[in-house]
Motif scaffolding. Structure first.
Motif, PDB file in Angstrom:
ATOM      1  N   LEU A  94       1.206  -1.354   0.023  1.00 13.66           N
ATOM      2  CA  LEU A  94      -0.257  -0.147  -0.022  1.00 13.66           C
ATOM      3  C   LEU A  94       0.821   1.397  -0.080  1.00 13.66           C
ATOM      4  CD1 LEU A  94      -2.743  -1.205   2.643  1.00 13.66           C
ATOM      5  CD2 LEU A  94      -3.072  -0.803   0.146  1.00 13.66           C
ATOM      6  N   GLU A 110     -16.547  -9.147  -4.755  1.00 14.36           N
ATOM      7  CA  GLU A 110     -15.531  -8.157  -3.516  1.00 14.36           C
ATOM      8  C   GLU A 110     -14.518  -7.292  -4.429  1.00 14.36           C
ATOM      9  OE1 GLU A 110     -13.611  -9.605  -0.122  1.00 14.36           O
ATOM     10  OE2 GLU A 110     -12.835  -7.606   0.277  1.00 14.36           O
ATOM     11  N   ALA A 113     -16.408  -5.104  -6.547  1.00 15.91           N
ATOM     12  CA  ALA A 113     -16.791  -3.759  -5.568  1.00 15.91           C
ATOM     13  C   ALA A 113     -15.563  -2.897  -5.421  1.00 15.91           C
ATOM     14  CB  ALA A 113     -17.400  -4.111  -4.663  1.00 15.91           C
ATOM     15  N   ARG A 114     -14.341  -3.430  -5.082  1.00 17.06           N
ATOM     16  CA  ARG A 114     -13.059  -2.667  -5.037  1.00 17.06           C
ATOM     17  C   ARG A 114     -12.812  -1.933  -6.289  1.00 17.06           C
ATOM     18  NH1 ARG A 114     -11.081  -3.099   0.163  1.00 17.06           N
ATOM     19  NH2 ARG A 114     -12.069  -4.635   1.488  1.00 17.06           N
ATOM     20  N   ARG A 116     -14.654  -0.815  -8.497  1.00 14.22           N
ATOM     21  CA  ARG A 116     -15.664   0.259  -8.623  1.00 14.22           C
ATOM     22  C   ARG A 116     -15.051   1.400  -7.770  1.00 14.22           C
ATOM     23  NH1 ARG A 116     -19.256  -3.903  -9.197  1.00 14.22           N
ATOM     24  NH2 ARG A 116     -20.177  -3.867  -6.940  1.00 14.22           N
ATOM     25  N   VAL A 117     -14.626   1.021  -6.430  1.00 14.83           N
ATOM     26  CA  VAL A 117     -14.206   2.134  -5.504  1.00 14.83           C
ATOM     27  C   VAL A 117     -13.048   2.822  -6.158  1.00 14.83           C
ATOM     28  CG1 VAL A 117     -13.108   2.490  -3.322  1.00 14.83           C
ATOM     29  CG2 VAL A 117     -15.113   0.884  -3.535  1.00 14.83           C
ATOM     30  N   ARG A 120     -14.197   5.069  -8.852  1.00 16.03           N
ATOM     31  CA  ARG A 120     -15.047   6.244  -8.573  1.00 16.03           C
ATOM     32  C   ARG A 120     -14.294   7.261  -7.876  1.00 16.03           C
ATOM     33  NH1 ARG A 120     -17.246   4.595  -3.233  1.00 16.03           N
ATOM     34  NH2 ARG A 120     -18.061   2.947  -4.196  1.00 16.03           N
TER      35      ARG A 120
ATOM     36  N   ILE B  78     -14.458   7.342   3.740  1.00 10.15           N
ATOM     37  CA  ILE B  78     -14.666   6.460   4.799  1.00 10.15           C
ATOM     38  C   ILE B  78     -14.338   5.260   4.832  1.00 10.15           C
ATOM     39  CG2 ILE B  78     -16.807   5.482   5.648  1.00 10.15           C
ATOM     40  CD1 ILE B  78     -18.615   7.622   4.455  1.00 10.15           C
ATOM     41  N   GLU B  87     -19.163 -11.488   2.228  1.00  9.87           N
ATOM     42  CA  GLU B  87     -18.977 -10.630   0.930  1.00  9.87           C
ATOM     43  C   GLU B  87     -20.010  -9.632   0.658  1.00  9.87           C
ATOM     44  OE1 GLU B  87     -17.229 -11.372  -3.787  1.00  9.87           O
ATOM     45  OE2 GLU B  87     -18.468 -12.989  -2.593  1.00  9.87           O
ATOM     46  N   LYS B  90     -19.522  -6.633   2.425  1.00 12.40           N
ATOM     47  CA  LYS B  90     -18.449  -5.683   2.070  1.00 12.40           C
ATOM     48  C   LYS B  90     -18.988  -5.026   0.578  1.00 12.40           C
ATOM     49  CE  LYS B  90     -15.130  -8.903   3.387  1.00 12.40           C
ATOM     50  NZ  LYS B  90     -13.595  -9.642   3.173  1.00 12.40           N
ATOM     51  N   ILE B  91     -19.640  -5.907  -0.169  1.00 12.84           N
ATOM     52  CA  ILE B  91     -20.069  -5.180  -1.534  1.00 12.84           C
ATOM     53  C   ILE B  91     -20.992  -4.040  -1.447  1.00 12.84           C
ATOM     54  CG2 ILE B  91     -21.138  -5.519  -3.753  1.00 12.84           C
ATOM     55  CD1 ILE B  91     -20.143  -8.451  -3.662  1.00 12.84           C
ATOM     56  N   LEU B  94     -19.146  -0.820   0.112  1.00 12.42           N
ATOM     57  CA  LEU B  94     -18.397  -0.190  -0.592  1.00 12.42           C
ATOM     58  C   LEU B  94     -19.389   0.340  -1.821  1.00 12.42           C
ATOM     59  CD1 LEU B  94     -15.745  -2.999  -1.324  1.00 12.42           C
ATOM     60  CD2 LEU B  94     -15.343  -0.935  -0.032  1.00 12.42           C
ATOM     61  N   ASP B  95     -20.134  -0.354  -2.231  1.00 14.38           N
ATOM     62  CA  ASP B  95     -21.046   0.586  -3.245  1.00 14.38           C
ATOM     63  C   ASP B  95     -21.935   1.558  -2.857  1.00 14.38           C
ATOM     64  OD1 ASP B  95     -21.762  -2.424  -5.307  1.00 14.38           O
ATOM     65  OD2 ASP B  95     -20.214  -0.859  -5.529  1.00 14.38           O
ATOM     66  N   GLY B  97     -20.776   3.769  -1.031  1.00 17.04           N
ATOM     67  CA  GLY B  97     -19.862   4.753  -1.120  1.00 17.04           C
ATOM     68  C   GLY B  97     -18.642   4.918   0.003  1.00 17.04           C
ATOM     69  N   ALA B  98     -18.461   3.773   0.451  1.00 15.78           N
ATOM     70  CA  ALA B  98     -17.093   3.565   1.539  1.00 15.78           C
ATOM     71  C   ALA B  98     -15.975   3.491   0.485  1.00 15.78           C
ATOM     72  CB  ALA B  98     -17.263   2.436   2.371  1.00 15.78           C
ATOM     73  N   ASP B  99     -14.848   3.709   1.298  1.00 13.72           N
ATOM     74  CA  ASP B  99     -13.499   3.640   0.459  1.00 13.72           C
ATOM     75  C   ASP B  99     -12.936   2.471   0.865  1.00 13.72           C
ATOM     76  OD1 ASP B  99     -13.176   6.335  -1.128  1.00 13.72           O
ATOM     77  OD2 ASP B  99     -14.407   6.922   0.822  1.00 13.72           O
ATOM     78  N   ASP B 100     -13.081   1.912   1.774  1.00 11.84           N
ATOM     79  CA  ASP B 100     -12.313   0.750   2.177  1.00 11.84           C
ATOM     80  C   ASP B 100     -13.287  -0.093   3.231  1.00 11.84           C
ATOM     81  OD1 ASP B 100      -8.841   0.094   2.164  1.00 11.84           O
ATOM     82  OD2 ASP B 100     -10.368  -1.280   2.350  1.00 11.84           O
ATOM     83  N   TYR B 101     -12.811  -1.389   3.386  1.00 10.21           N
ATOM     84  CA  TYR B 101     -13.580  -2.294   4.323  1.00 10.21           C
ATOM     85  C   TYR B 101     -12.483  -3.211   5.234  1.00 10.21           C
ATOM     86  CZ  TYR B 101     -17.395  -5.044   5.775  1.00 10.21           C
ATOM     87  OH  TYR B 101     -18.461  -5.853   6.641  1.00 10.21           O
ATOM     88  N   ARG B 114      -4.034   2.008   5.139  1.00  5.27           N
ATOM     89  CA  ARG B 114      -4.948   2.121   4.545  1.00  5.27           C
ATOM     90  C   ARG B 114      -5.606   3.589   4.399  1.00  5.27           C
ATOM     91  NH1 ARG B 114      -7.223  -2.408   1.656  1.00  5.27           N
ATOM     92  NH2 ARG B 114      -6.382  -4.410   2.427  1.00  5.27           N
TER      93      ARG B 114
END
Lengths: 226, 226
Positions: A94, A110, A113-114, A116-117, A120, B78, B87, B90-91, B94-95, B97-101, B114
DNA sequence: TGGTTTCTTGACGCTTTCTTGACACCCTGC
DNA sequence: GCAGGGTGTCAAGAAAGCGTCAAGAAACCA
């Protein structure tokens, strides 16, 4: 077809490359492949991917080294895939410039989804609950729009368009970007956008024929003046 | 202490808040705390954090719902913390609008790494790639061209030509290269290029008869002065 | 359910942009 | 001087893009 986003998959295992190729192609991506670090660097130059999926364990060069070299001149998002679970590996990757780190085995959902993050995040915007330019004020926390201290009533669609414009204030938003963000994927009807922009201007602009806030970039899109 | 970055920690468990507070303060952050979703939304308005660390399991409101509401007007990064490993969770996060999980338990080092990632992206998004020579300025992120601080209106074709020239600034671009990159393959009409270069110069050059920016290489192509 | 707002679509006229043709210019060599 | 290739400018028609109006469809709200 050249319509999809370009993704580069870097992994020395053919089976994983093939699997990701299938999964991503099904999502509409244009997938390119590389089997080692050297190939990866060349492929980035050749194909200009919008996203890179990179395995850490490569035969010729460590994935972290690949990341570091790429970051010398490229900002393309990188998602690391690895079997290594140690925290030190994650931190190193990272900090070398990777945008995310997934340990194998991972869920395809997942990963998508990541992806897409990070994509975005490529488009950045403003970060204030209240935005104002000229006599236009938009209070996002209250969903309130004012012109000359007078409250303006916007329909949901109109508000959405304005929100997207404000979040990228000063930048040109292409028709495609606006359509996708307001109406969702699969829309390519510019007309509907034009009508809504027209309605929005009728409510916001002092003289809709000569817009001061929402500016038209002919052939490209719209921009909110700052 | 007002020097550090502001971070909002949202978690209903006091022990975790206290732990993160200590860890982040040690790293030089200014830490704010919220125990539920309502408090979190208020705290964002009140303290304008640069980063939000959010637990999914909140007493009054789901963390995903908090994310969704925030994203209506805020771009603040976020990072989700959760015990849920599914999963689908998480999806969804993230969808939303979160940036990481991250799933608990997590390593503090990884969390910090992170955090650095999302903030790095935040910054790199802001510094726009701007090209300038003499009094000519081209801001690609805003699709804005200025001469002597005055905004210039370019048509899509003109902008394309200028973009190609800028991307190869200082180097000679042959007619063929320009034609192919702007009009696509199969074009070999030099005239159309000459006309557009002429129009472009009329808009950019102080004296179009004696161009200072776009230089003609007779028999070869054009070159942008650096 | 009925009435209202909002969204979508089509038609039309206007404006901008693109392309093409005509012509003048500037070299260079003859 | 003048022919000829390469170049720059102007103008006009064609094509594409844009804005507005209005009517019907859909969604929403008592």
């Amino acid at each position: 077809m050249e319509t999809g986003q370009r993704v580069l998959v870097v992994d020395d295992e053919t089976s994983i490359r093939r699997y990701l190729h299938a999964a991503l192609t099904a999502q509409g991506f244009n997938v390119y492949e590389a089997a080692d670090g050297g190939e990866a660097l060349n492929a980035v130059l050749a194909h200009r991917p919008e996203l890179i999926i990179l395995d850490l364990g490569l035969p010729d060069m460590d994935g972290i080294e690949v990341t570091r070299r790429l970051r010398e001149w490229s900002q393309t998002p990188i998602i690391i895939l690895s079997v290594r679970e140690a925290e030190q590996d994650k931190i190193a990757a990272l900090d070398a410039g990777a945008d995310d780190y997934l340990t194998k085995p991972f869920g395809t959902g997942e990963l998508l989804a990541r992806m897409r993050v990070v994509q975005r995040r490529q488009v950045t915007g403003l970060n204030e609950p209240v935005f104002s330019t000229g006599n236009l004020r938009v209070d996002f926390s209250r969903r309130l729009v004012k012109v000359d201290e007078k409250e303006i009533q916007l329909t949901p669609t109109e508000y959405d368009i304005l929100r997207i414009l404000v979040m990228h204030a000063g930048k040109v938003l292409t028709h495609r970007q606006l359509l996708r963000q307001v109406w969702g994927d699969g829309y390519d009807d510019m007309h509907i956008l034009r009508v809504n922009i027209s309605n929005l201007r009728a409510k916001l602009e002092p003289d809709p024929a000569r817009p001061t806030y929402i500016h038209t970039e002919a052939g490209v899109g719209y921009r909110l003046k700052v």
